[in-house]
Scaffold this motif. Structure first.
Motif, mmCIF file in Angstrom:
data_model
loop_
_atom_site.group_PDB
_atom_site.id
_atom_site.type_symbol
_atom_site.label_atom_id
_atom_site.label_comp_id
_atom_site.label_asym_id
_atom_site.label_seq_id
_atom_site.Cartn_x
_atom_site.Cartn_y
_atom_site.Cartn_z
ATOM 1 N N ALA A 72 118.987 19.713 -97.534
ATOM 2 C CA ALA A 72 117.828 19.663 -96.622
ATOM 3 C C ALA A 72 116.735 20.623 -97.075
ATOM 4 O O ALA A 72 115.545 20.324 -96.917
ATOM 5 N N ASP A 73 117.128 21.778 -97.669
ATOM 6 C CA ASP A 73 116.126 22.752 -98.111
ATOM 7 C C ASP A 73 115.233 22.181 -99.213
ATOM 8 O O ASP A 73 114.056 22.515 -99.315
ATOM 9 N N VAL A 74 115.827 21.328 -100.050
ATOM 10 C CA VAL A 74 115.044 20.689 -101.113
ATOM 11 C C VAL A 74 114.280 19.496 -100.546
ATOM 12 O O VAL A 74 113.067 19.357 -100.740
ATOM 13 N N LEU A 75 114.974 18.652 -99.818
ATOM 14 C CA LEU A 75 114.377 17.377 -99.390
ATOM 15 C C LEU A 75 113.228 17.558 -98.399
ATOM 16 O O LEU A 75 112.345 16.719 -98.326
ATOM 17 N N ARG A 76 113.218 18.660 -97.647
ATOM 18 C CA ARG A 76 112.111 18.872 -96.697
ATOM 19 C C ARG A 76 110.806 19.147 -97.452
ATOM 20 O O ARG A 76 109.736 19.071 -96.880
ATOM 21 N N ARG A 77 110.914 19.465 -98.753
ATOM 22 C CA ARG A 77 109.718 19.773 -99.550
ATOM 23 C C ARG A 77 109.280 18.568 -100.394
ATOM 24 O O ARG A 77 108.378 18.671 -101.213
ATOM 25 N N ILE A 103 107.824 14.870 -89.641
ATOM 26 C CA ILE A 103 108.780 15.308 -90.669
ATOM 27 C C ILE A 103 108.159 16.261 -91.689
ATOM 28 O O ILE A 103 108.791 17.250 -92.069
ATOM 29 N N HIS A 104 106.943 15.968 -92.122
ATOM 30 C CA HIS A 104 106.353 16.769 -93.206
ATOM 31 C C HIS A 104 105.578 17.968 -92.645
ATOM 32 O O HIS A 104 104.567 17.787 -91.950
ATOM 33 N N ALA A 105 106.057 19.151 -93.003
ATOM 34 C CA ALA A 105 105.463 20.387 -92.451
ATOM 35 C C ALA A 105 103.992 20.529 -92.843
ATOM 36 O O ALA A 105 103.194 21.072 -92.089
ATOM 37 N N GLY A 106 103.648 20.018 -94.036
ATOM 38 C CA GLY A 106 102.272 20.190 -94.498
ATOM 39 C C GLY A 106 101.335 19.068 -94.096
ATOM 40 O O GLY A 106 100.211 18.976 -94.600
ATOM 41 N N TRP A 107 101.791 18.189 -93.218
ATOM 42 C CA TRP A 107 101.027 16.983 -92.851
ATOM 43 C C TRP A 107 99.613 17.338 -92.391
ATOM 44 O O TRP A 107 99.413 18.252 -91.592
ATOM 45 N N ASP A 108 98.620 16.585 -92.914
ATOM 46 C CA ASP A 108 97.238 16.818 -92.513
ATOM 47 C C ASP A 108 96.723 15.560 -91.803
ATOM 48 O O ASP A 108 96.439 14.538 -92.437
ATOM 49 N N GLU A 109 96.614 15.663 -90.495
ATOM 50 C CA GLU A 109 96.254 14.504 -89.682
ATOM 51 C C GLU A 109 94.829 14.019 -89.987
ATOM 52 O O GLU A 109 94.571 12.816 -90.028
ATOM 53 N N GLU A 110 93.947 14.984 -90.236
ATOM 54 C CA GLU A 110 92.550 14.611 -90.513
ATOM 55 C C GLU A 110 92.480 13.761 -91.787
ATOM 56 O O GLU A 110 91.788 12.737 -91.836
ATOM 57 N N THR A 111 93.207 14.197 -92.805
ATOM 58 C CA THR A 111 93.248 13.435 -94.061
ATOM 59 C C THR A 111 93.845 12.055 -93.820
ATOM 60 O O THR A 111 93.346 11.049 -94.344
ATOM 61 N N ALA A 112 94.915 12.004 -93.023
ATOM 62 C CA ALA A 112 95.563 10.714 -92.746
ATOM 63 C C ALA A 112 94.568 9.752 -92.098
ATOM 64 O O ALA A 112 94.449 8.582 -92.515
ATOM 65 N N ARG A 113 93.840 10.226 -91.094
ATOM 66 C CA ARG A 113 92.878 9.355 -90.383
ATOM 67 C C ARG A 113 91.734 8.953 -91.306
ATOM 68 O O ARG A 113 91.260 7.821 -91.259
ATOM 69 N N TYR A 114 91.310 9.883 -92.148
ATOM 70 C CA TYR A 114 90.236 9.576 -93.098
ATOM 71 C C TYR A 114 90.704 8.462 -94.059
ATOM 72 O O TYR A 114 89.973 7.501 -94.316
ATOM 73 N N LEU A 115 91.947 8.588 -94.539
ATOM 74 C CA LEU A 115 92.460 7.583 -95.483
ATOM 75 C C LEU A 115 92.686 6.235 -94.801
ATOM 76 O O LEU A 115 92.517 5.181 -95.424
ATOM 77 N N VAL A 116 93.057 6.262 -93.524
ATOM 78 C CA VAL A 116 93.194 5.000 -92.775
ATOM 79 C C VAL A 116 91.858 4.259 -92.808
ATOM 80 O O VAL A 116 91.797 3.041 -93.014
#
Lengths: 299, 240
Positions: A72-77, A103-116
């Protein structure tokens, strides 16, 4: 430079078939690596091994210095965008983004919406009703917005038109330059993706064929064109990967650095020299390997 | 704990599909049963006889059967997606097991509430029943709760176990599993045909004579075994 991925003599066998065969490779951190190979070369299997989805038959795999399977320590990254990913029935792209956000600690919602918006993805439509290109867009959005320390893109652009593919390359490069991380991309659109890559690894039949820094590719292979007679003579001095004859003219792709005396002979024979493109080199290497395999089978 | 939450997020991301679907199925079944009751009332069917006969009504399986779909989908569709998102198999089994318990409890709640209303209204005012049946128990509400919960949970664990055989060994694994099931069936029916009828009847009588507690223990035991086998097989399951 820190090594993020290291494999030592890794094999994955399915009965008599070796999908990955005694493969030893390394990928360094904070770079975009290209993993190239023909269909069935073992690219997807290798990525599945590196993300702990498959178990290696033999050999060692290290990701962030540890064995990735059930770690899990590897896969979470790690984020793995798999070609032909199966999504649960009834899921919409919004559901996928919801899961990825959690799930992804570094998730950037603004980027996600922009890419949508960039990919014009209808987030509330059932996934089974989406086109192939829209399915690919989901993976691209998750892969970029997750900002995982290590992201695998397995043929991420399937079904995307030229404009959407360019958007992918642009957005990936923009996000990467702002948030450096390690990215491994497998692709068929070799010349299109080449400007993104810092290293290129070519595999064929599960075996490593070539590993090069992109900036050193000019030394990896060159292409010579001229009359058929001149090429016939020149071919005797060099390691020919591939040859094409059209009418009285011929072109050969030559492996490695050509020594100065041989280059002088090329000049005398009035051959035109060009650095081989990544696509030329890839085709030459894989075709050469195919001919060698066929020759071995015929012996 | 947060990683288990991630697994639940995968399962419950589609809330409409997860929670609304059982209610829609239930609604359809209730409408059909209501129509039967209305026709029976209109044609003057004896209400007591109708109540007695409908204790065998299997409509509740429309709800219980959802466990089968949940179990298969857990391994067939969700596992590949979850592993791609960086979830480990161990986390997957723990989180999915918790999801099974939540879903079995939800189905149980529906059945028990339905049963209480059914009994209070003497069969929805028409002498019909679908919750207070032999399938989920005609005893007190708590027996129905335990029986329903165990049936739903057993269905999910058993089907997840079969799904893990598929993930582990593909078609070959399923063929072997089918072969073993076929051999067992042939053995059971073979004994039934070869053995003297009196003995077969006596055996059936003995089996039917076991109390509710024994049958529930058998069901609980099968659920635990299925869950353990599922967990063990999933530890080495590969994405297909």
């Amino acid at each position: 430079m820190t090594t993020v991925i290291q494999t030592r003599n890794v094999s994955k066998r399915y009965k008599a078939v070796a999908a990955v065969d005694d493969l030893s490779i390394e990928f360094e951190e904070h770079r975009i690596h290209g993993l190239l190979g023909r269909n069935g070369a073992g690219k997807t299997t290798l990525m599945q091994l590196l993300t702990g989805q498959l178990f290696a038959t033999s050999g060692q795999i290290s990701v962030f210095g540890e064995e990735p399977v059930e770690n899990a320590d590897v896969l979470r990254r790690v984020c793995f965008i798999q070609e032909g990913q199966v999504y649960p029935d009834g899921f919409t792209p919004e559901h996928v983004l919801t899961v990825a956000r959690g799930i992804h600690a570094g998730w950037d919602e603004e980027t996600a919406r922009y890419l949508v918006d960039v990919f014009e993805l209808p987030t509330d439509r059932k996934i089974k009703k989406l086109s192939r290109g829209q399915l690919s867009a989901i993976g691209i959005i998750v892969g970029i917005a997750s900002r995982a320390e290590l992201t695998f893109f397995d043929e991420p652009y399937l079904g995307l038109d030229a404009v959407a593919r360019k958007n992918f390359y642009d957005e990936l490069l923009r996000d990467f330059s702002e948030h450096p991380r390690t990215i491994v991309i497998s692709s068929h659109h070799i010349d299109e993706i080449a400007p993104l890559l810092e290293t290129v690894t070519v595999i064929d039949s599960g075996k490593l064929m070539m590993r090069h820094e992109v900036e050193d590719l000019a030394d990896a292979a060159s292409s010579f064109s001229g009359t058929r007679a001149a090429i016939d003579e020149f071919a005797e001095y060099v390691d020919v990967l591939e040859r094409t004859d059209v009418g009285g003219l011929s072109t050969i792709v030559v492996r490695g650095t050509v020594p100065r005396p041989v280059l002088e002979r090329a000049s005398e024979l009035k051959l035109e020299r060009q650095p081989a493109s990544l696509q030329d080199l890839f085709v030459a290497l894989t075709e050469s390997a195919r001919h060698e395999r066929r020759a071995r089978q015929n012996v | 704990m947060q990683r288990t939450g991630n697994v639940l997020r995968v399962h419950f991301a589609d809330r409409k599909g997860t929670f609304l679907a059982p209610l829609i199925v239930l609604g359809i079944v209730v409408i059909v049963i209501g129509l039967i009751g209305a026709v029976a009332t209109a044609t003057g069917t004896d209400r007591e006889a109708l109540w007695e006969g409908m204790q065998y009504n299997g409509a509740v399986w429309a709800l219980l059967g959802m466990g089968i779909g949940i179990g298969f989908a857990t391994m067939g569709q969700h596992l590949s997606f979850a592993l791609g998102m960086g979830i480990t198999r161990r986390e997957w089994v723990i989180g999915s097991g918790l999801m099974f318990v939540i879903m079995a409890a939800s189905i149980t709640a529906i059945v028990v509430i339905g049963k209480i209303i059914e009994l209070a209204t003497s069969g929805w005012g028409m002498g019909v029943r679908m919750f207070d049946t032999v399938h989920t128990g005609t005893g007190p509400w708590w027996q129905t709760a335990i029986q329903t919960f165990l049936i739903a949970l057993a269905g999910m664990c058993f089907c997840a176990m079969i799904g893990s055989v598929w993930n582990r060994w593909g078609k070959t694994g399923l063929s072997w599993l089918g072969g073993v099931a076929l051999i067992l069936l042939v053995l059971v029916f073979g004994i039934g045909i070869i053995a003297p009828w009196e003995q077969v009847l006596r055996l059936l009588e003995t089996l039917m004579g076991f109390g509710w507690g024994v049958w529930m223990s058998v069901l609980a035991g099968s659920t635990v075994v299925s869950a353990i086998v599922w967990a063990i097989l999933t530890r080495r399951a590969e994405v297909r």
